[in-house]
Design a protein around this motif. Sequence first.
Motif, PDB file in Angstrom:
ATOM      1  N   ALA A   1       0.955  -1.182   0.302  1.00 22.46           N
ATOM      2  CA  ALA A   1      -0.181  -0.018   0.250  1.00 22.46           C
ATOM      3  C   ALA A   1       0.565   1.092  -0.282  1.00 22.46           C
ATOM      4  O   ALA A   1       0.015   2.461   0.111  1.00 22.46           O
ATOM      5  N   PHE A   2       2.316   1.269   0.049  1.00 18.48           N
ATOM      6  CA  PHE A   2       2.875   2.095   0.184  1.00 18.48           C
ATOM      7  C   PHE A   2       3.900   2.241  -1.205  1.00 18.48           C
ATOM      8  O   PHE A   2       4.449   1.466  -1.754  1.00 18.48           O
ATOM      9  N   SER A   3       3.907   3.900  -1.770  1.00 19.17           N
ATOM     10  CA  SER A   3       5.296   3.581  -2.642  1.00 19.17           C
ATOM     11  C   SER A   3       6.600   3.376  -2.125  1.00 19.17           C
ATOM     12  O   SER A   3       7.188   3.574  -1.345  1.00 19.17           O
TER      13      SER A   3
ATOM     14  N   ASP B   1      10.377   2.415   2.995  1.00 16.74           N
ATOM     15  CA  ASP B   1      11.357   3.042   4.162  1.00 16.74           C
ATOM     16  C   ASP B   1      11.449   3.717   5.028  1.00 16.74           C
ATOM     17  O   ASP B   1      11.410   3.377   6.344  1.00 16.74           O
ATOM     18  N   ALA B   2      10.688   5.232   5.119  1.00 16.77           N
ATOM     19  CA  ALA B   2      10.272   5.814   6.291  1.00 16.77           C
ATOM     20  C   ALA B   2       8.965   5.362   7.339  1.00 16.77           C
ATOM     21  O   ALA B   2       9.371   5.505   8.226  1.00 16.77           O
ATOM     22  N   GLU B   3       8.197   4.679   6.715  1.00 20.33           N
ATOM     23  CA  GLU B   3       7.289   3.772   6.883  1.00 20.33           C
ATOM     24  C   GLU B   3       7.742   2.797   8.081  1.00 20.33           C
ATOM     25  O   GLU B   3       7.209   2.943   9.257  1.00 20.33           O
ATOM     26  N   LEU B   4       8.538   1.932   7.745  1.00 27.35           N
ATOM     27  CA  LEU B   4       8.890   0.809   8.411  1.00 27.35           C
ATOM     28  C   LEU B   4      10.329   1.544   9.532  1.00 27.35           C
ATOM     29  O   LEU B   4      10.109   0.444  10.543  1.00 27.35           O
TER      30      LEU B   4
ATOM     31  N   GLN C   1       9.750  16.381  10.630  1.00 26.20           N
ATOM     32  CA  GLN C   1      10.507  16.475  11.967  1.00 26.20           C
ATOM     33  C   GLN C   1      10.536  14.731  12.514  1.00 26.20           C
ATOM     34  O   GLN C   1      10.423  14.150  11.529  1.00 26.20           O
ATOM     35  N   SER C   2      11.043  14.465  13.413  1.00 25.42           N
ATOM     36  CA  SER C   2      11.706  13.467  13.659  1.00 25.42           C
ATOM     37  C   SER C   2      10.143  11.995  13.748  1.00 25.42           C
ATOM     38  O   SER C   2       9.036  12.957  14.510  1.00 25.42           O
ATOM     39  N   ARG C   3      10.112  11.150  13.205  1.00 27.39           N
ATOM     40  CA  ARG C   3       9.285   9.991  13.173  1.00 27.39           C
ATOM     41  C   ARG C   3       9.584   8.325  13.352  1.00 27.39           C
ATOM     42  O   ARG C   3      10.239   8.249  12.900  1.00 27.39           O
ATOM     43  N   SER C   4       8.882   7.845  14.691  1.00 34.36           N
ATOM     44  CA  SER C   4       9.312   6.278  15.176  1.00 34.36           C
ATOM     45  C   SER C   4       8.506   5.869  13.617  1.00 34.36           C
ATOM     46  O   SER C   4       7.631   6.090  13.185  1.00 34.36           O
ATOM     47  N   GLY C   5       8.733   4.481  12.994  1.00 34.07           N
ATOM     48  CA  GLY C   5       8.602   3.329  12.511  1.00 34.07           C
ATOM     49  C   GLY C   5       8.004   2.473  12.541  1.00 34.07           C
ATOM     50  O   GLY C   5       7.969   2.606  13.838  1.00 34.07           O
ATOM     51  N   TRP C   6       6.928   1.823  11.911  1.00 32.38           N
ATOM     52  CA  TRP C   6       6.610   0.975  12.307  1.00 32.38           C
ATOM     53  C   TRP C   6       7.243  -0.052  13.306  1.00 32.38           C
ATOM     54  O   TRP C   6       6.481  -0.886  14.072  1.00 32.38           O
ATOM     55  N   PHE C   7       8.311  -0.377  12.647  1.00 30.51           N
ATOM     56  CA  PHE C   7       8.577  -1.342  13.724  1.00 30.51           C
ATOM     57  C   PHE C   7       9.059  -1.438  15.591  1.00 30.51           C
ATOM     58  O   PHE C   7       8.794  -2.052  16.517  1.00 30.51           O
ATOM     59  N   GLU C   8       8.948   0.542  15.661  1.00 29.57           N
ATOM     60  CA  GLU C   8       9.474   1.008  16.624  1.00 29.57           C
ATOM     61  C   GLU C   8       7.998   0.515  17.768  1.00 29.57           C
ATOM     62  O   GLU C   8       8.123   0.901  19.037  1.00 29.57           O
ATOM     63  N   ALA C   9       7.353   0.975  16.288  1.00 26.52           N
ATOM     64  CA  ALA C   9       5.479   1.401  17.085  1.00 26.52           C
ATOM     65  C   ALA C   9       5.218  -0.293  17.995  1.00 26.52           C
ATOM     66  O   ALA C   9       4.593   0.402  18.635  1.00 26.52           O
ATOM     67  N   ALA C  10       5.680  -0.998  17.313  1.00 22.23           N
ATOM     68  CA  ALA C  10       5.605  -2.628  17.508  1.00 22.23           C
ATOM     69  C   ALA C  10       5.786  -2.828  18.618  1.00 22.23           C
ATOM     70  O   ALA C  10       5.696  -4.392  18.717  1.00 22.23           O
ATOM     71  N   ASN C  11       7.013  -2.325  19.583  1.00 25.55           N
ATOM     72  CA  ASN C  11       7.494  -2.385  20.529  1.00 25.55           C
ATOM     73  C   ASN C  11       7.737  -3.378  21.478  1.00 25.55           C
ATOM     74  O   ASN C  11       6.302  -3.071  22.144  1.00 25.55           O
ATOM     75  N   GLY C  12       7.336  -4.569  21.553  1.00 24.48           N
ATOM     76  CA  GLY C  12       7.126  -5.575  23.089  1.00 24.48           C
ATOM     77  C   GLY C  12       5.728  -6.194  22.248  1.00 24.48           C
ATOM     78  O   GLY C  12       5.522  -6.419  23.152  1.00 24.48           O
ATOM     79  N   GLY C  13       5.448  -6.086  21.528  1.00 23.28           N
ATOM     80  CA  GLY C  13       4.496  -6.600  20.747  1.00 23.28           C
ATOM     81  C   GLY C  13       4.349  -7.460  19.506  1.00 23.28           C
ATOM     82  O   GLY C  13       5.439  -8.309  18.711  1.00 23.28           O
TER      83      GLY C  13
ATOM     84  N   PHE D   1       3.023  -7.191  11.814  1.00 25.32           N
ATOM     85  CA  PHE D   1       2.539  -8.107  10.956  1.00 25.32           C
ATOM     86  C   PHE D   1       2.525  -7.496   9.603  1.00 25.32           C
ATOM     87  O   PHE D   1       2.102  -6.683   9.126  1.00 25.32           O
ATOM     88  N   LEU D   2       3.723  -7.737   8.408  1.00 23.41           N
ATOM     89  CA  LEU D   2       3.914  -7.477   7.573  1.00 23.41           C
ATOM     90  C   LEU D   2       3.043  -8.153   6.292  1.00 23.41           C
ATOM     91  O   LEU D   2       3.469  -9.061   5.971  1.00 23.41           O
ATOM     92  N   ASP D   3       1.621  -7.411   5.788  1.00 21.95           N
ATOM     93  CA  ASP D   3       1.275  -8.133   4.283  1.00 21.95           C
ATOM     94  C   ASP D   3       1.597  -7.717   3.301  1.00 21.95           C
ATOM     95  O   ASP D   3       2.266  -6.712   3.503  1.00 21.95           O
ATOM     96  N   GLU D   4       1.743  -8.428   2.116  1.00 22.50           N
ATOM     97  CA  GLU D   4       2.144  -8.798   0.535  1.00 22.50           C
ATOM     98  C   GLU D   4       3.375  -8.569   1.187  1.00 22.50           C
ATOM     99  O   GLU D   4       4.575  -7.508   0.526  1.00 22.50           O
ATOM    100  N   ILE D   5       4.176  -9.257   1.759  1.00 20.24           N
ATOM    101  CA  ILE D   5       5.963  -9.336   2.117  1.00 20.24           C
ATOM    102  C   ILE D   5       6.687  -9.514   0.767  1.00 20.24           C
ATOM    103  O   ILE D   5       8.211  -8.348   0.306  1.00 20.24           O
ATOM    104  N   GLY D   6       6.235 -10.166   0.205  1.00 25.01           N
ATOM    105  CA  GLY D   6       6.904 -10.528  -1.566  1.00 25.01           C
ATOM    106  C   GLY D   6       6.856  -9.087  -2.036  1.00 25.01           C
ATOM    107  O   GLY D   6       7.480  -8.673  -3.196  1.00 25.01           O
ATOM    108  N   ASP D   7       6.233  -7.847  -2.217  1.00 20.53           N
ATOM    109  CA  ASP D   7       6.164  -7.144  -3.046  1.00 20.53           C
ATOM    110  C   ASP D   7       7.544  -5.585  -2.632  1.00 20.53           C
ATOM    111  O   ASP D   7       7.508  -4.881  -3.554  1.00 20.53           O
ATOM    112  N   LEU D   8       8.523  -5.998  -1.405  1.00 21.19           N
ATOM    113  CA  LEU D   8       8.884  -5.062  -0.870  1.00 21.19           C
ATOM    114  C   LEU D   8      10.800  -5.344  -2.251  1.00 21.19           C
ATOM    115  O   LEU D   8      10.780  -6.092  -2.544  1.00 21.19           O
ATOM    116  N   SER D   9      11.307  -4.419  -2.523  1.00 23.95           N
ATOM    117  CA  SER D   9      12.384  -3.662  -3.597  1.00 23.95           C
ATOM    118  C   SER D   9      13.771  -4.799  -2.410  1.00 23.95           C
ATOM    119  O   SER D   9      13.445  -5.217  -1.423  1.00 23.95           O
TER     120      SER D   9
END
Length: 389
Positions: free
Chosen positions: A80-82, A87-90, A103-115, A118-126
């Motif tokens: 769903a991301f361009s 890169d920045a989102e993850l 401004q600085s922003r955490s990515g989804w890995f940091e947001a999921a810390n301790g939890g 789930f990465l769907d459509e992993i085959g779409d990653l460059s």
Amino acid sequence: MNKLLTFPDNQNMILSIRAKAMMFNDPRSAALLLQVERIARSEATALIISETGTGKELVARHIHNHSGRKGPFIAVNCGAFSETLIDAELFGHESGAFTGATQSRSGWFEAANGGTLFLDEIGDLSLALQVKLLRVLQERQVVRLGSRKPIPLDVRLVAATNVDLHKAIEAEHFRSDLYYRLSVATINLPPLFERTGDILPLAYHFIAIYGEKMKLDNVRLSSEAETALLQYDWPGNIRELENVIHFALIVCRDKVIVAEDLKLAGAARRRGSTISPAVATQTYTPEVQGHAVNMTQAATPEASLKDRLQTLIVESIETGDAGVFEFFEQTLIHTAFNFCAQNQVQTAKLLGISRNILRTHLKHHGLIGFDIEAGQHADVNLPQGMAIQ
């Protein structure tokens, strides 16, 4: 085992291609549930392989709920991301890392810390992002864009794909080392037509859900309707079943759904790999640079597909017209896109390419625009009150 899996906010979810419910009445599903719950109790990275609409995210949520992890469950659709934003989102970014990063922003890995992430459509990653993901999994830390400071992580990763990753590895579209890192615990989720014992329980579940919304009670399926549901091959899986039941409730009479109320309009029949007669005989004649192909003529059974295709190519080359490659490429993209009812996920799967590659072709041939807002279809779930800073 009539265990039901649904989303926490199932009643308020917008329409999507996701399956919104799973049941485990079929023996194959019951065995799958036991496997999933055994995997959940470990800390192993899991890879869910299945078609679209089968319930991959519901399985991922069940893994998280039975893992004992206290952190959040976050779901991200990689398709769903361009390419420039994923890169920045993850992984997050620092202020000034790129144009627009004020401004600085955490990515989804940091947001999921301790939890669980789930990465769907992993085959779409460059391939470049696959390298970064592999490093994160190996080192258990993430470095934001524009920073050199590693941030430690305690995240369990569950990935999912509807792409044949073995073929993607052979085609050098997916890294084998990342595949082996992701597939510590592999879960093969069967399509709905292979677990027929779940079809009727799911149908009655959706009857109850939509019947309540439409103020219809005690709606039942006729025996003919039940037979039709069980014999259908469900190319759209659970999501298609939900749509079929919703429509049937709208048109049914006297609180009885009959076979004629079921809009079973799947493009392909997978038992025996046959195509429905309506699709096999339809005529589609796209025109590109003066060329035209009659698909009905090309669909005659006398010759093999390869021979017919070669004949068409030779005839086009012999005309001496320029743009033969462009013509056949556009014909293929147009035809596949229409065949899949303009569903990008199904079209990419049909053609054996990633969704990002398909989008490039769709844009090139004017089938989608260039101004689609990046990430607007992102399937992201954060716990109430949690935001990424």
